[in-house]
Design an enzyme around this catalytic site. Structure first.
Site, short mmCIF file in Angstrom:
data_model
loop_
_atom_site.label_atom_id
_atom_site.label_comp_id
_atom_site.label_asym_id
_atom_site.label_seq_id
_atom_site.Cartn_x
_atom_site.Cartn_y
_atom_site.Cartn_z
N ASN A 160 14.13 -8.99 4.02
CA ASN A 160 15.20 -8.96 3.02
C ASN A 160 14.86 -8.07 1.82
O ASN A 160 15.76 -7.48 1.23
CB ASN A 160 15.48 -10.39 2.55
CG ASN A 160 16.25 -10.41 1.25
OD1 ASN A 160 17.45 -10.15 1.22
ND2 ASN A 160 15.57 -10.67 0.13
N ASP A 164 2.86 -6.91 -2.23
CA ASP A 164 3.75 -5.74 -2.25
C ASP A 164 3.81 -5.21 -0.82
O ASP A 164 2.82 -4.69 -0.30
CB ASP A 164 3.16 -4.69 -3.21
CG ASP A 164 4.00 -3.42 -3.23
OD1 ASP A 164 4.89 -3.27 -2.37
OD2 ASP A 164 3.74 -2.57 -4.11
N GLY A 169 14.34 -5.38 -0.77
CA GLY A 169 14.92 -4.04 -0.79
C GLY A 169 15.09 -3.59 -2.22
O GLY A 169 15.14 -4.41 -3.14
N TYR A 182 19.14 5.29 -0.42
CA TYR A 182 19.39 3.91 0.01
C TYR A 182 20.14 3.90 1.34
O TYR A 182 19.80 3.14 2.26
CB TYR A 182 20.21 3.22 -1.09
CG TYR A 182 20.48 1.74 -0.88
CD1 TYR A 182 19.47 0.80 -1.02
CD2 TYR A 182 21.77 1.30 -0.57
CE1 TYR A 182 19.73 -0.56 -0.87
CE2 TYR A 182 22.04 -0.06 -0.41
CZ TYR A 182 21.02 -0.98 -0.57
OH TYR A 182 21.28 -2.33 -0.40
N ILE A 194 19.57 -12.88 -2.82
CA ILE A 194 19.85 -13.18 -1.41
C ILE A 194 18.62 -13.79 -0.73
O ILE A 194 18.73 -14.73 0.07
CB ILE A 194 20.31 -11.88 -0.69
CG1 ILE A 194 21.65 -11.41 -1.28
CG2 ILE A 194 20.44 -12.11 0.82
CD1 ILE A 194 22.14 -10.06 -0.77
#
Ligand code: NAP
Length: 469
Positions: free
Chosen positions: A310, A284, A312, A375, A242
């Protein structure tokens, strides 16, 4: 990952078989191609009570080069449209349908009482069968919480039930959305209408969008094909999936992209950045000094305009089997880093005044998911962060919104076992998974300088997934 069933359903033999057996029938969704008009086909306009947005709507549709038709219960549209110089005509009449149309737009802002809701019935009853494949439905209302009477608030709230049901009934790749437009925000809806009417919103359905007065300055782009021209956009997790699609859509829309990913992903990252004429940044984001490093990089670059969070990770285990470090790792990368980076970038001015922050949540954060407590906590937390920081960042003209993807075809979902993957793909109104570009298009809409009326929104990009609906 390729969806073999989608290809089969769109073949001559497959279509016959699927119809005969009554199986899910996914259509190849129309997706945006650079340079194409906002909408290809007529827009049928309706309204109820004393609609309050017709003038603004006519001006905006004219700017988009749309052609419109008036439903017989909104005869005043013809005069309003003519005054705006819009090509228009009458549609059907006396119970007869008119020509096929690409979009149905209903101005419900004038509905003051639930007894007036039959205006919705007549419009959608008459026109439902006349919507072309991959058609669009937009209902415009007033935010219930701001209505001056309980009765008006009630009928405005009821619009949510209508759009969600239409999304489920329509099929053939069409979608339906509700846009609540605050009083005084009538001129801020252009970027939203352009997004929703166009194929850019292919996999967004049954969403409730709130447009308010501009946060900071409302700037219409000089060229709507390049709305991010001159903007510097940071995309985290940009080496693949993505994130790579987001970087690509941002660059397509004119932005200079700064593509960030972990040092181990440098090869893929460099490839994406090189292709898009952007920069790569190996970092990181979970490291303690990451926010400071980003502030320094942005300042050395003259400041950045947009941050897209974004990056994840998932580390799935049921809570009973989950080790503490897996909990901490997921919450840290997916949520706490975003909080730290936002605070550092906004307070230092490294994210410019009038900037945009767009976060990636997940339907797991809305509905919860087996084996994903860590999550889901992180992704629900992203929603909390967006909603709680929106009023604070607004003081600097900065907006913050989130997209919550459903099942998107990426490496992450390719790793799901076959049966669960198939269920994830089909259990939505489009009967298919979304593409990374679908998430990217929604993010680009939030990132646009013309989207200053959008803050604190959380929009699902899930094809109206049944999960958490
Ligand atoms: P992906 O293919 O795993 O890509 C995520 C990228 O972020 C990877 O390159 C990853 O690097 C990078 N990353 C992870 N931790 C990082 C860190 N500490 N610093 C910098 N970069 C880091 O995931 P995706 O499927 O494209 O998903 C993108 C986002 O959408 C995620 O936030 C995900 O939760 C969300 N989402 C995805 C779906 C879906 O269906 N795919 C659905 C809902 C939400 P590594 O190689 O180290 O992992």
């Amino acid at each position: 990952m390729k969806d073999g069933y989608l290809d089969f359903a769109n073949s001559a033999l497959g279509a016959k078989l699927i119809n005969a057996l009554g199986l899910p029938n996914p259509l190849n969704l129309e997706r945006y191609q650079p340079g194409q008009p906002v909408i290809q086909g007529a827009v049928l306009v309706g309204g109820g009570g004393a609609p309050e947005l017709l003038g603004s709507l006519a001006t905006l549709l004219k700017r988009m080069g749309a052609q419109t038709l008036a439903h017989e219960r909104l005869p005043q549209w013809v005069a309003v449209a003519n005054q705006a110089g819009l090509t228009t005509g009458r549609w059907g009449g006396n119970g007869q349908a008119g020509e096929k149309v690409k979009a149905l737009v209903f101005d419900a802002t004038g509905l003051a009482d639930s007894t007036q809701s039959d205006a919705l019935y007549w419009f959608f009853h008459d026109a439902a069968r006349s919507l072309l494949p991959c058609g669009r439905i937009i209902v415009l209302g007033r935010p219930p919480e701001a209505c001056d009477s309980p009765r008006k608030a009630t009928v405005q709230r009821s619009l949510e039930g209508l759009t969600r049901s239409l999304g489920k009934e329509l099929k053939k790749g069409s979608n339906a959305q509700l846009v609540y437009v605050a009083e005084g925000a009538e001129d801020n809806i252009e970027s939203t209408l352009r997004f929703l009417l166009s194929p850019r919103s292919a996999y967004v359905s049954a969403q409730v969008i709130r447009v308010g007065k501009p946060v900071g300055q409302l700037t219409a782009p000089l060229d709507w094909n390049l709305p991010l021209s001159g903007k510097k956009v940071l995309v985290t997790g940009a080496s693949r999936g993505i994130g790579a699609a987001i970087a690509e859509v941002m660059a397509r829309d004119g932005a200079q992209v700064i593509c960030l990913d972990v040092p181990q992903a440098l090869d893929g990252l460099n490839e994406v950045a090189k292709k898009l004429g952007g920069k790569s940044l190996a970092l990181d984001i979970g490291a303690a000094d990451a926010p400071q490093k980003l502030v320094e990089a942005a300042k050395a670059d003259g400041g950045w305009d947009v941050i897209v969070h974004n990056a994840g990770i998932t580390r799935d285990k049921t809570i009973a089997n989950m080790k503490e470090h897996l909990w901490q790792m997921v919450v840290n990368i997916n949520l706490s880093t975003q909080e730290r980076i936002n605070e550092a970038m906004v307070s230092s001015g490294a994210l410019k005044q009038g900037g945009r922050i767009v976060c990636v949540s997940s339907i797991s954060g809305i509905a919860g998911n087996m084996g994903q407590t860590n999550y889901a906590v992180s992704k629900a937390g992203v929603i909390g962060m967006v909603q709680s920081s929106a009023p604070i960042f607004a003081e600097q003209g900065i907006t913050i919104n989130a997209v919550a993807p459903g099942f998107i075809e990426t490496q992450m979902t390719a790793a799901i076992p076959f049966a669960i993957r198939e269920a994830g793909r089909r259990m939505n109104s489009m009967s298919q998974g979304g593409q990374p570009v679908d998430v990217a298009e929604a993010i680009a809409w939030f990132a646009s300088p013309a989207s200053s009326g959008l803050t604190s929104n959380v929009i699902r990009v899930c094809g109206q997934s049944l999960i958490g609906a």
